[in-house]
Scaffold this active site. Structure first.
Site, PDB file in Angstrom:
ATOM      1  N   ASP A   6       0.819  -1.215   0.000  1.00 52.42           N
ATOM      2  CA  ASP A   6       0.000   0.000   0.000  1.00 52.42           C
ATOM      3  C   ASP A   6       0.858   1.273   0.000  1.00 52.42           C
ATOM      4  O   ASP A   6       1.930   1.289   0.592  1.00 52.42           O
ATOM      5  CB  ASP A   6      -0.901  -0.029   1.242  1.00 52.42           C
ATOM      6  CG  ASP A   6      -2.109   0.876   1.092  1.00 52.42           C
ATOM      7  OD1 ASP A   6      -2.335   1.404  -0.010  1.00 52.42           O
ATOM      8  OD2 ASP A   6      -2.823   1.060   2.089  1.00 52.42           O
ATOM      9  N   ASN A  36       1.483   3.340  -2.919  1.00 50.53           N
ATOM     10  CA  ASN A  36       2.142   3.731  -4.185  1.00 50.53           C
ATOM     11  C   ASN A  36       1.678   5.109  -4.648  1.00 50.53           C
ATOM     12  O   ASN A  36       2.484   5.941  -5.068  1.00 50.53           O
ATOM     13  CB  ASN A  36       1.809   2.720  -5.293  1.00 50.53           C
ATOM     14  CG  ASN A  36       2.418   1.362  -5.040  1.00 50.53           C
ATOM     15  OD1 ASN A  36       3.350   1.233  -4.254  1.00 50.53           O
ATOM     16  ND2 ASN A  36       1.897   0.349  -5.698  1.00 50.53           N
ATOM     17  N   ARG A  96       0.321   7.581  -2.865  1.00 53.22           N
ATOM     18  CA  ARG A  96       0.800   8.658  -1.985  1.00 53.22           C
ATOM     19  C   ARG A  96       2.287   8.940  -2.205  1.00 53.22           C
ATOM     20  O   ARG A  96       2.734  10.082  -2.183  1.00 53.22           O
ATOM     21  CB  ARG A  96       0.539   8.305  -0.513  1.00 53.22           C
ATOM     22  CG  ARG A  96      -0.842   8.718  -0.056  1.00 53.22           C
ATOM     23  CD  ARG A  96      -1.221   8.033   1.228  1.00 53.22           C
ATOM     24  NE  ARG A  96      -1.549   6.636   0.991  1.00 53.22           N
ATOM     25  CZ  ARG A  96      -1.711   5.745   1.962  1.00 53.22           C
ATOM     26  NH1 ARG A  96      -1.556   6.102   3.218  1.00 53.22           N
ATOM     27  NH2 ARG A  96      -2.034   4.515   1.667  1.00 53.22           N
ATOM     28  N   THR A 108     -11.221  -7.075  -4.786  1.00 53.39           N
ATOM     29  CA  THR A 108     -12.552  -7.035  -5.409  1.00 53.39           C
ATOM     30  C   THR A 108     -13.170  -5.639  -5.236  1.00 53.39           C
ATOM     31  O   THR A 108     -14.070  -5.259  -5.977  1.00 53.39           O
ATOM     32  CB  THR A 108     -13.490  -8.101  -4.783  1.00 53.39           C
ATOM     33  OG1 THR A 108     -13.325  -8.094  -3.368  1.00 53.39           O
ATOM     34  CG2 THR A 108     -13.184  -9.483  -5.303  1.00 53.39           C
ATOM     35  N   ASN A 164     -11.295  -2.817  -5.388  1.00 50.41           N
ATOM     36  CA  ASN A 164     -10.521  -1.831  -6.166  1.00 50.41           C
ATOM     37  C   ASN A 164     -11.191  -1.423  -7.480  1.00 50.41           C
ATOM     38  O   ASN A 164     -10.815  -0.408  -8.083  1.00 50.41           O
ATOM     39  CB  ASN A 164      -9.103  -2.343  -6.468  1.00 50.41           C
ATOM     40  CG  ASN A 164      -8.156  -2.255  -5.281  1.00 50.41           C
ATOM     41  OD1 ASN A 164      -7.213  -3.033  -5.161  1.00 50.41           O
ATOM     42  ND2 ASN A 164      -8.403  -1.319  -4.375  1.00 50.41           N
ATOM     43  N   ARG A 173      -5.175  -1.949   8.844  1.00 48.10           N
ATOM     44  CA  ARG A 173      -6.356  -2.759   8.532  1.00 48.10           C
ATOM     45  C   ARG A 173      -5.953  -3.943   7.678  1.00 48.10           C
ATOM     46  O   ARG A 173      -4.935  -3.906   6.989  1.00 48.10           O
ATOM     47  CB  ARG A 173      -7.351  -1.955   7.663  1.00 48.10           C
ATOM     48  CG  ARG A 173      -8.028  -0.817   8.287  1.00 48.10           C
ATOM     49  CD  ARG A 173      -9.072  -0.255   7.307  1.00 48.10           C
ATOM     50  NE  ARG A 173      -8.458   0.284   6.103  1.00 48.10           N
ATOM     51  CZ  ARG A 173      -7.928   1.487   6.012  1.00 48.10           C
ATOM     52  NH1 ARG A 173      -7.936   2.285   7.060  1.00 48.10           N
ATOM     53  NH2 ARG A 173      -7.398   1.901   4.885  1.00 48.10           N
ATOM     54  N   GLU A 208       0.739 -13.138  12.521  1.00 48.78           N
ATOM     55  CA  GLU A 208       1.283 -11.935  13.135  1.00 48.78           C
ATOM     56  C   GLU A 208       1.103 -10.802  12.120  1.00 48.78           C
ATOM     57  O   GLU A 208       1.240 -11.022  10.916  1.00 48.78           O
ATOM     58  CB  GLU A 208       2.788 -12.098  13.405  1.00 48.78           C
ATOM     59  CG  GLU A 208       3.123 -13.074  14.497  1.00 48.78           C
ATOM     60  CD  GLU A 208       2.734 -12.572  15.881  1.00 48.78           C
ATOM     61  OE1 GLU A 208       2.646 -11.342  16.077  1.00 48.78           O
ATOM     62  OE2 GLU A 208       2.519 -13.420  16.767  1.00 48.78           O
TER      63      GLU A 208
HETATM   64  C1  FPP Z   1      -1.646   0.099  -3.647  1.00 44.21           C
HETATM   65  O1  FPP Z   1      -1.237   1.446  -3.724  1.00 44.21           O
HETATM   66  C2  FPP Z   1      -1.050  -0.740  -4.720  1.00 44.21           C
HETATM   67  C3  FPP Z   1      -1.726  -1.314  -5.761  1.00 44.21           C
HETATM   68  C4  FPP Z   1      -3.193  -1.148  -5.930  1.00 44.21           C
HETATM   69  C5  FPP Z   1      -1.074  -2.137  -6.823  1.00 44.21           C
HETATM   70  C6  FPP Z   1       0.225  -2.748  -6.465  1.00 44.21           C
HETATM   71  C7  FPP Z   1       0.761  -3.615  -7.548  1.00 44.21           C
HETATM   72  C8  FPP Z   1       2.108  -3.775  -7.810  1.00 44.21           C
HETATM   73  C9  FPP Z   1       3.142  -3.069  -7.036  1.00 44.21           C
HETATM   74  C10 FPP Z   1       2.628  -4.681  -8.903  1.00 44.21           C
HETATM   75  C11 FPP Z   1       2.002  -5.990  -8.937  1.00 44.21           C
HETATM   76  C12 FPP Z   1       2.528  -6.797 -10.019  1.00 44.21           C
HETATM   77  C13 FPP Z   1       2.451  -8.144 -10.018  1.00 44.21           C
HETATM   78  C14 FPP Z   1       2.951  -8.895 -11.173  1.00 44.21           C
HETATM   79  C15 FPP Z   1       1.906  -8.850  -8.846  1.00 44.21           C
HETATM   80  P1  FPP Z   1      -2.356   2.584  -3.675  1.00 44.21           P
HETATM   81  O2  FPP Z   1      -2.704   2.966  -5.063  1.00 44.21           O
HETATM   82  O3  FPP Z   1      -3.506   2.083  -2.865  1.00 44.21           O
HETATM   83  O4  FPP Z   1      -1.618   3.744  -2.953  1.00 44.21           O
HETATM   84  P2  FPP Z   1      -2.339   4.861  -2.059  1.00 44.21           P
HETATM   85  O5  FPP Z   1      -2.963   4.151  -0.892  1.00 44.21           O
HETATM   86  O6  FPP Z   1      -1.224   5.766  -1.669  1.00 44.21           O
HETATM   87  O7  FPP Z   1      -3.360   5.522  -2.921  1.00 44.21           O
END
Ligand code: FPP
Length: 247
Positions: free
Chosen positions: A30, A32, A34, A76, A78, A201, A214
């Protein structure tokens, strides 16, 4: 040359007990979006940096001999995100897997997936997942499971439906029967669940399997996660005492 499964002396030098390595770690990647926004970048840039963090995480886990790593790539829930972002994440997962599955295969990693296959799942992604699963099916150093279009409650609903469809009578339904109808019945329960970005969460991730896990909630954002974060997490895990309800 046969790749050593792991190097005990190296693990000890990291302050980690090689005999108490968690068998399965599960990760909510989680933060990315931000991470990117804090830098004035597009959210998509954060996901791209998240890919590097994911492969660092896998590398750290391989070094420690962790046999199962599961990541929450798309829930599900997202689908409620803006259409453009959903499209990006779907394509990004598909392209990442397509680009990097040979590398995972070379590292003797078995790729698998959990999630609803027959509801909203884009066909292109499903095809790349199925090809990757097939390509790596005999690998035995690590099982890397991608939870895509996954929800813990949806998984329970699907398990109950499968039990009913199989005509299992009520008095034969016990924990073992439910576990046997999960998406990956052979997957051990996660010993450790890590979530980055300061959210404390579970967000519908592995709700059945997390009964005795854990939890490690980190304030850092997913793109900043690397293999040393895996070492830190395992050290923290080893410092805790797990009693499974006993004394
Ligand atoms: C959450 O950040 C992250 C995701 C919804 C996607 C993460 C996926 C990857 C890093 C690559 C996966 C690739 C494979 C092949 C498994 P967010 O967008 O919820 O961040 P935020 O909470 O800051 O908005």
């Amino acid at each position: 040359m046969i790749t050593p499964q792991f190097d005990s002396a190296k693990i000890e030098s990291l302050g980690i007990d090689p005999t108490q390595i968690p068998k399965h770690i599960a990760v909510v990647m989680d933060g990315n979006g931000r991470w990117a926004q804090e830098r004035g970048l597009k959210r998509t840039e954060g996901h791209m940096r998240g890919e590097d963090a994911l492969f660092e995480c896998i590398e750290g886990a391989l070094e420690l001999g962790i046999g199962w790593v599961t990541v929450y790539a798309f829930s599900t829930e997202n689908w409620r995100r803006p259409k453009e972002e959903v499209k990006f994440i779907v394509n990004f997962n598909r392209d990442t897997l397509r680009r990097r599955r040979d590398e995972l295969h070379a590292r003797n990693v078995r790729i698998r997936s959990i999630g609803r296959r027959n509801w909203r799942m884009p066909r292109g992604l499903l095809r790349v997942i199925d090809e990757s699963v097939e390509q790596t099916r005999d690998n035995d150093r690590m099982t890397f499971t991608i939870a895509f279009n996954y929800g813990g409650r949806a998984e329970l609903v699907d398990a109950v439906k499968a039990l009913v469809a199989a005509g299992v009578p009520a008095d034969k339904i016990d924990e073992k029967a439910i576990s046997a109808h999960m998406y990956a019945p052979d997957m051990p329960d996660p010993d450790l669940i890590i979530r980055t970005s300061g959210e404390n969460r579970i967000s519908n991730f592995l709700v059945w399997q997390a009964a005795y896990s854990e939890f490690l909630f980190l304030d850092s954002l997913w793109p900043d996660f690397d293999r040393t974060s895996v070492y830190d997490a395992v050290r923290e895990f080893q410092a805790r005492s797990r009693r499974f309800g006993g004394l």
